[in-house]
Design an enzyme around this catalytic site. Structure first.
Site, PDB file in Angstrom:
ATOM      1  N   ASP A  84       3.573   9.432 -26.297  1.00  0.00           N
ATOM      2  CA  ASP A  84       2.249   9.150 -25.740  1.00  0.00           C
ATOM      3  C   ASP A  84       1.763  10.367 -24.978  1.00  0.00           C
ATOM      4  OD1 ASP A  84      -0.034   7.910 -24.888  1.00  0.00           O
ATOM      5  OD2 ASP A  84       0.925   6.595 -23.433  1.00  0.00           O
TER       6      ASP A  84
ATOM      7  N   LYS B 225      -1.986   4.895  -6.139  1.00  0.00           N
ATOM      8  CA  LYS B 225      -2.035   5.475  -4.796  1.00  0.00           C
ATOM      9  C   LYS B 225      -3.400   6.091  -4.512  1.00  0.00           C
ATOM     10  CE  LYS B 225       1.773   3.847  -4.408  1.00  0.00           C
ATOM     11  NZ  LYS B 225       1.533   3.224  -5.686  1.00  0.00           N
TER      12      LYS B 225
ATOM     13  N   SER C 193       3.072 -12.098  -6.729  1.00  0.00           N
ATOM     14  CA  SER C 193       2.815 -11.508  -5.405  1.00  0.00           C
ATOM     15  C   SER C 193       3.902 -10.521  -5.012  1.00  0.00           C
ATOM     16  CB  SER C 193       2.714 -12.616  -4.348  1.00  0.00           C
ATOM     17  OG  SER C 193       3.935 -13.337  -4.242  1.00  0.00           O
TER      18      SER C 193
ATOM     19  N   LEU D 209       0.574  -7.270  -4.548  1.00  0.00           N
ATOM     20  CA  LEU D 209       0.205  -6.983  -3.163  1.00  0.00           C
ATOM     21  C   LEU D 209      -0.677  -5.747  -3.058  1.00  0.00           C
ATOM     22  CD1 LEU D 209       3.358  -7.620  -0.929  1.00  0.00           C
ATOM     23  CD2 LEU D 209       1.144  -8.764  -0.805  1.00  0.00           C
TER      24      LEU D 209
ATOM     25  N   MET E 230      13.974  -0.851 -11.253  1.00  0.00           N
ATOM     26  CA  MET E 230      12.767  -0.422 -11.960  1.00  0.00           C
ATOM     27  C   MET E 230      11.801   0.290 -11.003  1.00  0.00           C
ATOM     28  SD  MET E 230      12.367  -3.697 -14.515  1.00  0.00           S
ATOM     29  CE  MET E 230      11.264  -2.921 -15.708  1.00  0.00           C
TER      30      MET E 230
ATOM     31  N   HIS F 284      11.407   6.774  -8.985  1.00  0.00           N
ATOM     32  CA  HIS F 284      12.346   7.711  -8.370  1.00  0.00           C
ATOM     33  C   HIS F 284      13.791   7.319  -8.657  1.00  0.00           C
ATOM     34  CE1 HIS F 284      11.049   4.680  -5.415  1.00  0.00           C
ATOM     35  NE2 HIS F 284      12.290   4.695  -4.954  1.00  0.00           N
TER      36      HIS F 284
ATOM     37  N   HIS G  51       8.918  14.100  19.772  1.00  0.00           N
ATOM     38  CA  HIS G  51       8.080  13.151  20.508  1.00  0.00           C
ATOM     39  C   HIS G  51       6.704  13.765  20.740  1.00  0.00           C
ATOM     40  CE1 HIS G  51       6.929  10.089  23.435  1.00  0.00           C
ATOM     41  NE2 HIS G  51       6.509  11.081  24.216  1.00  0.00           N
TER      42      HIS G  51
END
Length: 629
Positions: free
Chosen positions: A120, A135, A268, A273, A415, A418, A545
């Site tokens: 593909d 993303k 879900s 989500l 699945m 990474h 910090h």
């Protein structure tokens, strides 16, 4: 059960961890009479004559590993990875997704002549129809959600007029990102000399592959080793008719051809989500349809409960749990999408929904049809290719198929993109002559909602079940984002971090985070699990910090480990100081008597070579361990 992603994650989470120390972690002495350059030359030659120069009473490595190692060495020496004369390549990879790409790059680094076959487009599901474009959409939804939150903006002293968006512009952003990453992957492989072969690839026989395009003659090539990395496709349960317009999968949704007023999302898990986050930010109303009795199966129950309170209840989302979508009919002739719901247990009719669109987010199924597996007597299990802990393919008789491996979604172990890449690197390590077993419990996962969810290792119920079986106590510690300065500065104090661990020895069993940038914060915990670092070691680490990383820092510091527990680094130092022969022990003791009292830890650090030499030295020790042991 329609939440297929939850099934896969749950099964993987219960897999026993494999703690394997590589050969560089082995401790052995090197002959003083050999110079460093001499060691390097002898180690990389790996010829039988050179081995005879060393101690003959040491055990030799198995012949299979020696042959693979010699092939890799030959490929590195002959230039551009020239393979043995009997093979076209050292390694052929079927599938150029993230897993195949990671394996190919690592193979070139190891000196293997490598080819990758893609039917593909380079990048596979993740880059073209999965994590990358999603993303981009989630980046938009995050900004829209922030701009639409008047109370949030006023807290910063900001005044923003009504936020709007251009649907096509949002879609173009996702598509452009996928194109850019795809080109980057392609160019990186070309630059390193990986041969990219176009066509559908399949296994023709042992160490033999054919590939080609429809209507054209097939090409046949051979390789010392073959990796199957063909990935997965969206899973659509029976009774659901997908038209790509009003009843869609994640493949269609990422194109964002429309933003429906009301969309039902079946499942879900991660996929459902994330898309609920996108659609509600863009103005849609969402209805979840979940087969289990609770939303977000597969997540730690406590995290699921908090995430539901933040990600679902305040938003335009309702849900039906404990039901199957037995039939979904696309919109046509002016009629809406029709969804028939039945009870998941009794199979009795429950309800009928009429919505503008339906997204099928019931997980993914392995893409393994037509791979020629019958030619090597391999029988799939629910479509997945069976493999052992080293990703070696297992045939129908339960025996290993020589020189054939399978990574990524096609083997069903975990699945995630990474995870596929990590499995590919692990396989390349093996075919290069260095044994490696990947600990899947150290691989993190993330859901990129707003706020994000991330996790690694076991959930609390899984850890407690394991503790009961193996006879150890399990403790839990939590910290809140409300106590973190950086989170409060961002006005994002909603969230918690949770760690499950063994108080008797400080082993980290699992970490779960819900909050700002949780997907970025999880890696300190995942690396600790992968390296076997104990809490009593890592709690002494210093964090800048004010940063979000202090949420994890406080988590480690809050854990209570029993006083008798030893440190993991201390064990290594003991080995480094005591695994010398008697003569060297005596010499060290005499030297110590002449020197002021200095801690062993400081002495070890002071005698280490520079980082560059240390890397080379480590490689030499790795090769020598395979020659001597």
């Amino acid at each position: 059960m329609q939440s297929a992603m939850a099934i896969s994650f749950s099964q993987t989470s219960l897999t026993k961890p494999n703690y394997v120390f590589g050969s560089t972690g082995s401790v052995f002495s090197t002959p003083k009479s050999l110079r460093f350059c001499g060691l390097r030359r002898e180690a990389f030659s790996l010829s039988p004559s050179n081995q005879l120069a060393f101690r003959s009473d040491r055990k030799r490595i198995p012949s299979r590993r020696f042959e693979v190692s010699a092939a890799a060495s030959s490929a590195a020496v002959n230039g551009n990875g020239a393979p043995p004369k009997s093979f076209d390549y050292d390694l052929i990879i079927i599938g150029a997704g993230v897993g195949g790409h990671g394996a190919a790059l690592h193979a070139v680094e190891k000196g293997l002549k490598t080819a990758i076959i893609e039917g593909d487009v380079v990048g596979g599901t993740c880059v073209n129809r999965g994590c990358v474009p999603s993303k981009a959409l989630l980046a938009v939804s995050g900004r829209m959600r922030e701009l639409q939150n008047e109370h949030h903006m006023k807290a910063f002293g900001l005044q923003v007029s009504a936020a709007g968006y251009d649907r096509q512009g949002v879609a173009d952003h996702a598509n452009n990102l996928a194109t850019k990453i795809r080109n980057n992957l392609t160019n990186s492989m070309k630059a390193l000399g990986v041969d990219i072969l176009t066509g559908f690839g399949s296994v023709l026989g042992p160490q033999k592959v054919k590939y080609g395009k429809v209507g054209l003659p097939d090409n046949i090539i051979t390789a010392k080793n073959i990796i199957i990395a063909t990935g997965s496709v969206p899973f659509v349960p029976k009774g659901i008719e997908v038209d790509g317009k009003t009843v869609i999968t994640s493949d269609h949704a990422l194109k964002l051809e429309s933003v429906p007023d009301w969309i039902a999302i079946v499942g879900s898990g991660y996929i459902g989500l994330e898309f609920s986050d996108v659609y509600t930010a863009l103005g849609s109303e969402v209805t979840f349809i979940e087969a289990l009795d609770q939303l977000m199966p597969g997540f730690d129950p406590e995290i699921s409960k908090l995430a539901q309170r933040v990600l679902i209840n305040p938003r335009k989302i309702d849900y039906h749990t404990g039901v199957f979508a037995s039939k979904i009919t696309p919109a046509k002739d002016g009629k809406p999408v029709m969804i028939e719901l039945i009870d998941a247990k009794t199979k009795e009719p429950k309800d009928t929904l009429e919505v503008d669109a339906a997204l099928i987010a019931t997980g993914r199924a392995p893409f393994t049809n037509g791979l020629g597996l019958e030619n090597v007597n391999v029988v799939t299990q629910r479509g997945f290719i069976p493999v052992d802990e080293r990703m070696r393919v297992i045939d129908g008789n339960g025996t290993l198929v020589p020189n054939l491996y399978c990574i990524g979604d096609a083997n069903g172990k975990l699945m995630l993109a990474h995870a596929a890449s990590a499995q590919g690197v692990s396989v390349v390590e093996q075919v290069s002559g260095r044994d490696h077993v990947l600990n899947h419990l150290s691989i993190p996962a993330a859901c990129f909602t707003h706020p994000e969810i991330s996790m690694v290792g076991l959930t609390e119920p899984q850890a407690k079940e394991k503790g009961e079986k193996e006879g150890f106590k399990v403790s839990v510690v939590k910290t809140s984002f409300k106590a973190n300065t950086k989170a409060l500065a961002e006005n994002e104090g909603e969230g918690i971090a949770k760690m499950i661990y063994r108080p008797d020895n400080g082993e980290i069993l699992g970490v779960h985070i819900f909050g700002l940038h949780a997907a970025d914060l999880i890696h300190e915990a995942s690396n600790a699990i992968a390296l076997g670092t104990r809490i009593q070691d890592i709690k002494l680490a210093v964090h800048a910090h004010p940063t979000l990383s202090e949420v994890i820092d406080e988590l480690f510091k809050a854990a209570k480990v029993e006083s008798h527990a030893t440190t993991s680094t201390g064990d290594v130092k003991i080995k480094q100081n005591t695994n010398e022969d008697d003569l060297k022990r005596g010499r060290r003791r005499r030297d110590d008597e002449k020197q002021p009292s200095v801690s062993k830890d400081l002495k070890i650090r002071s005698t280490k070579p520079s980082s560059f030499l240390e890397i080379i030295y480590g490689e030499v020790l790795s090769l020598l361990s395979r020659i001597f042991v």
